[in-house]
Design a protein around this motif. Structure first.
Motif, PDB file in Angstrom:
ATOM      1  N   ILE A   1     -10.373  -1.300   9.051  1.00 14.76           N
ATOM      2  CA  ILE A   1     -10.982  -2.528   8.524  1.00 14.76           C
ATOM      3  C   ILE A   1     -10.788  -2.611   7.015  1.00 14.76           C
ATOM      4  CG2 ILE A   1     -13.196  -3.664   8.102  1.00 14.76           C
ATOM      5  CD1 ILE A   1     -12.221  -4.230  10.852  1.00 14.76           C
ATOM      6  N   GLY A   2     -10.885  -1.476   6.338  1.00  8.10           N
ATOM      7  CA  GLY A   2     -10.609  -1.473   4.894  1.00  8.10           C
ATOM      8  C   GLY A   2      -9.222  -2.011   4.600  1.00  8.10           C
ATOM      9  N   GLY A   3      -8.260  -1.601   5.408  1.00  6.41           N
ATOM     10  CA  GLY A   3      -6.894  -2.106   5.246  1.00  6.41           C
ATOM     11  C   GLY A   3      -6.784  -3.590   5.540  1.00  6.41           C
ATOM     12  N   THR A   4      -7.530  -4.054   6.538  1.00  7.62           N
ATOM     13  CA  THR A   4      -7.444  -5.480   6.880  1.00  7.62           C
ATOM     14  C   THR A   4      -8.099  -6.359   5.815  1.00  7.62           C
ATOM     15  OG1 THR A   4      -9.480  -5.515   8.197  1.00  7.62           O
ATOM     16  CG2 THR A   4      -7.421  -5.031   9.366  1.00  7.62           C
ATOM     17  N   LEU A   5      -9.023  -5.788   5.050  1.00  6.52           N
ATOM     18  CA  LEU A   5      -9.662  -6.562   3.973  1.00  6.52           C
ATOM     19  C   LEU A   5      -8.840  -6.549   2.682  1.00  6.52           C
ATOM     20  CD1 LEU A   5     -13.394  -5.492   4.449  1.00  6.52           C
ATOM     21  CD2 LEU A   5     -12.314  -7.622   5.190  1.00  6.52           C
ATOM     22  N   SER A   6      -7.890  -5.638   2.574  1.00  7.55           N
ATOM     23  CA  SER A   6      -7.144  -5.486   1.321  1.00  7.55           C
ATOM     24  C   SER A   6      -6.327  -6.721   0.908  1.00  7.55           C
ATOM     25  CB  SER A   6      -6.264  -4.244   1.366  1.00  7.55           C
ATOM     26  OG  SER A   6      -5.300  -4.342   2.377  1.00  7.55           O
ATOM     27  N   PRO A   7      -5.849  -7.579   1.834  1.00  2.00           N
ATOM     28  CA  PRO A   7      -5.145  -8.779   1.363  1.00  2.00           C
ATOM     29  C   PRO A   7      -5.989  -9.705   0.482  1.00  2.00           C
ATOM     30  CG  PRO A   7      -4.628  -8.406   3.657  1.00  2.00           C
ATOM     31  CD  PRO A   7      -5.726  -7.438   3.285  1.00  2.00           C
ATOM     32  N   ILE A   8      -7.314  -9.588   0.578  1.00  3.02           N
ATOM     33  CA  ILE A   8      -8.181 -10.383  -0.293  1.00  3.02           C
ATOM     34  C   ILE A   8      -7.833 -10.097  -1.748  1.00  3.02           C
ATOM     35  CG2 ILE A   8     -10.572 -10.690  -1.071  1.00  3.02           C
ATOM     36  CD1 ILE A   8     -11.426 -10.078   1.847  1.00  3.02           C
ATOM     37  N   PHE A   9      -7.478  -8.845  -2.039  1.00  6.20           N
ATOM     38  CA  PHE A   9      -7.174  -8.427  -3.407  1.00  6.20           C
ATOM     39  C   PHE A   9      -5.671  -8.407  -3.686  1.00  6.20           C
ATOM     40  CE2 PHE A   9     -10.999  -6.317  -1.826  1.00  6.20           C
ATOM     41  CZ  PHE A   9     -11.943  -6.898  -2.658  1.00  6.20           C
TER      42      PHE A   9
ATOM     43  N   ILE B   1       0.826  -1.213   0.000  1.00  7.50           N
ATOM     44  CA  ILE B   1       0.000   0.000   0.000  1.00  7.50           C
ATOM     45  C   ILE B   1       0.857   1.259   0.000  1.00  7.50           C
ATOM     46  CG2 ILE B   1      -1.627   1.337   1.415  1.00  7.50           C
ATOM     47  CD1 ILE B   1      -2.904  -1.354   2.215  1.00  7.50           C
ATOM     48  N   THR B   2       2.015   1.210   0.680  1.00 12.53           N
ATOM     49  CA  THR B   2       2.902   2.391   0.740  1.00 12.53           C
ATOM     50  C   THR B   2       3.999   2.329  -0.323  1.00 12.53           C
ATOM     51  OG1 THR B   2       4.316   1.367   2.420  1.00 12.53           O
ATOM     52  CG2 THR B   2       2.484   2.744   3.215  1.00 12.53           C
ATOM     53  N   PHE B   3       3.856   1.439  -1.293  1.00 10.98           N
ATOM     54  CA  PHE B   3       4.804   1.298  -2.409  1.00 10.98           C
ATOM     55  C   PHE B   3       6.240   1.029  -1.929  1.00 10.98           C
ATOM     56  CE2 PHE B   3       1.386   4.168  -3.765  1.00 10.98           C
ATOM     57  CZ  PHE B   3       0.848   3.404  -4.785  1.00 10.98           C
TER      58      PHE B   3
END
Length: 161
Positions: free
Chosen positions: A102-110, A60-62
């Motif tokens: 929570i948005g960040g915790t769901l991001s590994p799905i993608f 996320i932080t490149f």
């Protein structure tokens, strides 16, 4: 007094207890989870989600920020949210911080679907199950937000009358 009347009184009492304490119990339980998980991240290797969290935040932080610092920042963020909820602070901004988290915790799905699914879309790994439980936290947070918002709106409306 009939059995039906006794049953009604018991049910009414139970509903009154729920009305009075259910939101506080949701806040406390989510707060304790956040506080606990945040504290674990302050100890290297203490959190089972530490590696996935670090890898996700690096993407996320490149890869511009040191993962050790990212984990400490995440630990602080989670701990702050948890402490605020446990202590009963109710500003809507805490709930916004929680929903962003929570948005960040769901991001590994993608970002890392191979770590989340054994076979997509229903076969979750243990990590995937860990992530998917966050939908319960989202729902509970929305309930807390909606109830606290209703209270604020009702107070505002009473002042205007």
């Amino acid at each position: 007094m009939s059995v039906k009347e006794i049953s009604y009184k018991i049910e009414l009492g139970f509903h009154q207890l729920l009305d009075r304490y259910s939101i506080q119990l949701l806040e406390l339980s989510i707060g304790l989870i956040y506080l606990w998980f945040g504290i674990l991240k302050f100890f290297p290797g203490g959190s089972p989600a530490e590696v996935l969290a670090a890898n996700t935040m690096q993407v996320i932080t490149f890869h511009l920020v040191d993962p050790t610092w990212l984990i400490k920042a995440l630990a602080t963020w989670e701990g702050f949210i948890g402490l605020c909820l446990v202590l009963g602070f109710k500003p809507k901004y805490i709930l916004y911080l929680l929903l962003i988290h929570i948005g960040g915790t769901l991001s590994p799905i993608f970002i890392f679907p191979e770590q989340v699914f054994v076979y997509s879309p229903f076969g979750f790994t243990l990590v995937g199950q860990y992530i998917m439980k966050n939908f319960i936290v989202i729902s509970a947070t929305l309930v807390i937000f909606s109830k606290s918002n209703n209270i604020a709106v009702n107070k505002k409306n009473r002042r205007q009358v």
